[in-house]
Design an enzyme around this catalytic site. Structure first.
Site, mmCIF file in Angstrom:
data_model
loop_
_atom_site.group_PDB
_atom_site.id
_atom_site.type_symbol
_atom_site.label_atom_id
_atom_site.label_comp_id
_atom_site.label_asym_id
_atom_site.label_seq_id
_atom_site.Cartn_x
_atom_site.Cartn_y
_atom_site.Cartn_z
ATOM 1 N N ASP A 1 0.872 -1.178 0.000
ATOM 2 C CA ASP A 1 0.000 0.000 0.000
ATOM 3 C C ASP A 1 0.908 1.227 0.000
ATOM 4 O O ASP A 1 2.063 1.118 -0.424
ATOM 5 C CB ASP A 1 -0.983 -0.037 1.182
ATOM 6 C CG ASP A 1 -2.274 0.726 0.876
ATOM 7 O OD1 ASP A 1 -2.178 1.884 0.443
ATOM 8 O OD2 ASP A 1 -3.362 0.167 1.062
ATOM 9 N N HIS B 1 1.787 1.890 -3.203
ATOM 10 C CA HIS B 1 0.850 2.851 -3.793
ATOM 11 C C HIS B 1 1.439 4.253 -3.832
ATOM 12 O O HIS B 1 0.725 5.217 -4.050
ATOM 13 C CB HIS B 1 -0.483 2.850 -3.025
ATOM 14 C CG HIS B 1 -1.275 1.587 -3.194
ATOM 15 N ND1 HIS B 1 -2.515 1.407 -2.639
ATOM 16 C CD2 HIS B 1 -0.989 0.442 -3.850
ATOM 17 C CE1 HIS B 1 -2.969 0.192 -2.948
ATOM 18 N NE2 HIS B 1 -2.060 -0.406 -3.675
#
Ligand SMILES: *[C@@H]1O[C@H](CO)[C@@H](O)[C@H](O)[C@H]1NC(C)=O
Ligand SMILES: *[C@@H]1O[C@H](CO)[C@@H](O)[C@H](O)[C@H]1NC(C)=O
Ligand SMILES: *[C@@H]1O[C@H](CO)[C@@H](O)[C@H](O)[C@H]1NC(C)=O
Ligand SMILES: *[C@@H]1O[C@H](CO)[C@@H](O)[C@H](O)[C@H]1NC(C)=O
Ligand SMILES: *[C@@H]1O[C@H](CO)[C@@H](O)[C@H](O)[C@H]1NC(C)=O
Ligand SMILES: *[C@@H]1O[C@H](CO)[C@@H](O)[C@H](O)[C@H]1NC(C)=O
Ligand SMILES: *[C@@H]1O[C@H](CO)[C@@H](O)[C@H](O)[C@H]1NC(C)=O
Ligand SMILES: *[C@@H]1O[C@H](CO)[C@@H](O)[C@H](O)[C@H]1NC(C)=O
Ligand SMILES: *[C@@H]1O[C@H](CO)[C@@H](O)[C@H](O)[C@H]1NC(C)=O
Length: 401
Positions: free
Chosen positions: A217, A240
């Site tokens: 993430d 991310h």
């Protein structure tokens, strides 16, 4: 020198000796027992100025660790601190944080606290990755939380397999992370989801430097009220990206992000490179994102190497009717190079602002991003923003309203 008395505690041993002259105060060593070493570790940190976990030692932590309200502590983590995979215990006993409904294994707070030594913190994440695959509301603990803390350093530490976020800085000031290696690696088909490297919230003066992050993430995420933050010299893989936001999510809440510098970042196999995102639509919150600099990003196989989205999770019509109340201003992106993944076809950079001039003074300099060869020439996309800087021409005319 060593005063030879040992104290047996609930689950673990620690020895007490005179501190080395350069550290001052009482120094203790915590070694492993065959049971829960959590209480002995917490007790040692409360009682001693300097606590060492020796190189060969793995402390098994079966109960939550509250190390808040401390002052002037050194934790020399040469060995390993490993949390058990007793999910039902952690779900029911993890420290709860209202923000985004989180729980935590271990909270550290107070003043002048230092953790270093080359050792490892292990979250036993696999059981959580597997359970989350069939329960998307599963509460999963954060590995290390710095809470209500001032003058903290965490240096030279490896962190592996956190069940969820690795680091949460909540109400911290003057917090430094330096030389941290993060890896979240699932050995099954279930991905290590939401394993953010860092989340910063209601905190000021936080630096994250010289670190390697392999996760599933955000590499670094600035949540509401993060000011004077640095994220530099990072190698992020599989993440991310470096994210500002999401902001303006909650009605009646004002979110501030001011003075953020992110420089010398390598970003590979990621969803985003540099990102700013804010909600729009009816009934959302408000805020300001101000004085942000992203520079010297080298990227490879990244879906959105450079992205501002001021209509996050909001469709175009709704965003036009109810623009974001989070204003974004004084943002520079400079010296970006590398390639996108092609997931967005030829689009390598996107500045999607809400109407009504809610993005201001956005500058792009020396941006050289390319899509993969099969996607042709790079497309730079933008809406509702007057872009400046020496590579502004790449974006063409962005002012559509
Ligand atoms: C898990 O924790 C619970 C307490 O919440 C305890 O009763 C149980 O024995 C633990 N399981 C293991 C395997 O340690
Ligand atoms: C990190 O810790 C290891 C093991 O204690 C040590 O050898 C090394 O010098 C430390 N590195 C830094 C940069 O402090
Ligand atoms: C998912 O996990 C939570 C605990 O975090 C639990 O309360 C809930 O019942 C679980 N849901 C399912 C469908 O198992
Ligand atoms: C982190 O990884 C780098 C590069 O592999 C290595 O030089 C460094 O010693 C590692 N740090 C720790 C704390 O293990
Ligand atoms: C980087 O991430 C990719 C995709 O997530 C993964 O396949 C690869 O093994 C990672 N590289 C390293 C060095 O861990
Ligand atoms: C952020 O700080 C402002 C100003 O102090 C405050 O009004 C607001 O409630 C804070 N927001 C959050 C999410 O803490
Ligand atoms: C912007 O932030 C940087 C640090 O990130 C700081 O050095 C600079 O003074 C700030 N500029 C303004 C105008 O506040
Ligand atoms: C941002 O940096 C400037 C310049 O250093 C400083 O004056 C301002 O107070 C900072 N903003 C915040 C919110 O700390
Ligand atoms: C635009 O932003 C830059 C970088 O933050 C800042 O130095 C400059 O003063 C801003 N310009 C205006 C007109 O506010």
């Amino acid at each position: 020198m060593h005063i030879p008395f040992w104290t047996a505690l609930v689950g673990g041993l620690f020895s007490v000796g005179r501190a080395a002259p350069n550290t001052g105060g009482l120094s203790c060593t915590v070694t492993a027992s065959s049971g829960d070493d959590g209480p002995a570790f917490v007790d040692a940190v409360q009682r001693c100025d300097s606590v060492t976990i020796p190189r060969e030692t793995t402390l098994s932590i079966a109960t939550r660790m509250d190390m808040t309200g401390l002052k002037d502590k050194n934790i020399n983590l040469l060995g390993t601190v490993k949390f058990t995979s007793n999910m039902s215990y952690w779900i029911n006993n993890g420290f709860p944080f209202e923000f985004q409904d989180q729980i935590a294994f271990w909270i550290v707070g107070g003043k002048n606290i230092h953790i270093n030594g080359g050792g490892t913190i292990d979250g036993s994440g696999q059981v959580w990755y597997d359970a989350f695959a069939t329960n998307s509301t599963l509460l999963r603990p954060i590995l290390l939380t710095v809470y209500q803390a001032t003058d903290i350093s965490i240096k030279n530490i490896t962190m592996i397999n956190s069940p969820e976020w690795f680091n949460f800085v909540n109400e911290g000031q003057n917090v430094i992370y330096d030389g941290i290696n993060i890896t979240a690696l699932s050995t099954s088909n279930n991905l290590a989801k939401n394993t953010d490297g860092w989340d910063i919230y209601r905190s000021d003066s936080v630096s994250i430097m010289n670190s390697n992050i392999n996760n599933g993430d955000d590499c670094v995420s600035l949540k509401p009220n993060s000011t004077n933050i640095i994220a530099s010299d990072l190698i992020c893989n599989g993440s991310h990206g470096i994210s500002v936001g999401s902001l303006g999510q909650y009605s009646g809440v004002y979110d501030i992000i001011e003075n953020f510098t992110s420089t010398n970042v390598q970003m590979y196999n990621a969803q985003n490179g540099a990102r700013i995102k804010a909600f729009a639509g009816a009934g959302v919150g408000s805020g300001i994102v101000k004085n942000i600099s992203f520079s010297f990003f080298t990227e490879g196989n990244v879906d959105n190497p450079l992205i501002v989205n001021q209509c996050y999770m909001t469709d175009t019509t709704e965003c036009a009717a109810h623009p974001s109340n989070v204003y974004i201003q004084d943002v520079t992106f400079s010296n970006f190079k590398g390639t996108s993944s092609g997931k967005m076809q030829s689009v390598v950079a996107s500045l999607a602002c809400s109407p009504d001039a809610r993005c201001n003074n956005i500058s792009v300099n020396d941006i050289f991003l390319e899509p993969p060869p099969q996607d042709g020439h790079a497309t730079y996309s933008c809406q509702n923003v007057n872009v400046t800087g020496n590579t502004a021409h790449l974006f063409g005319n962005c002012v559509t309203t």
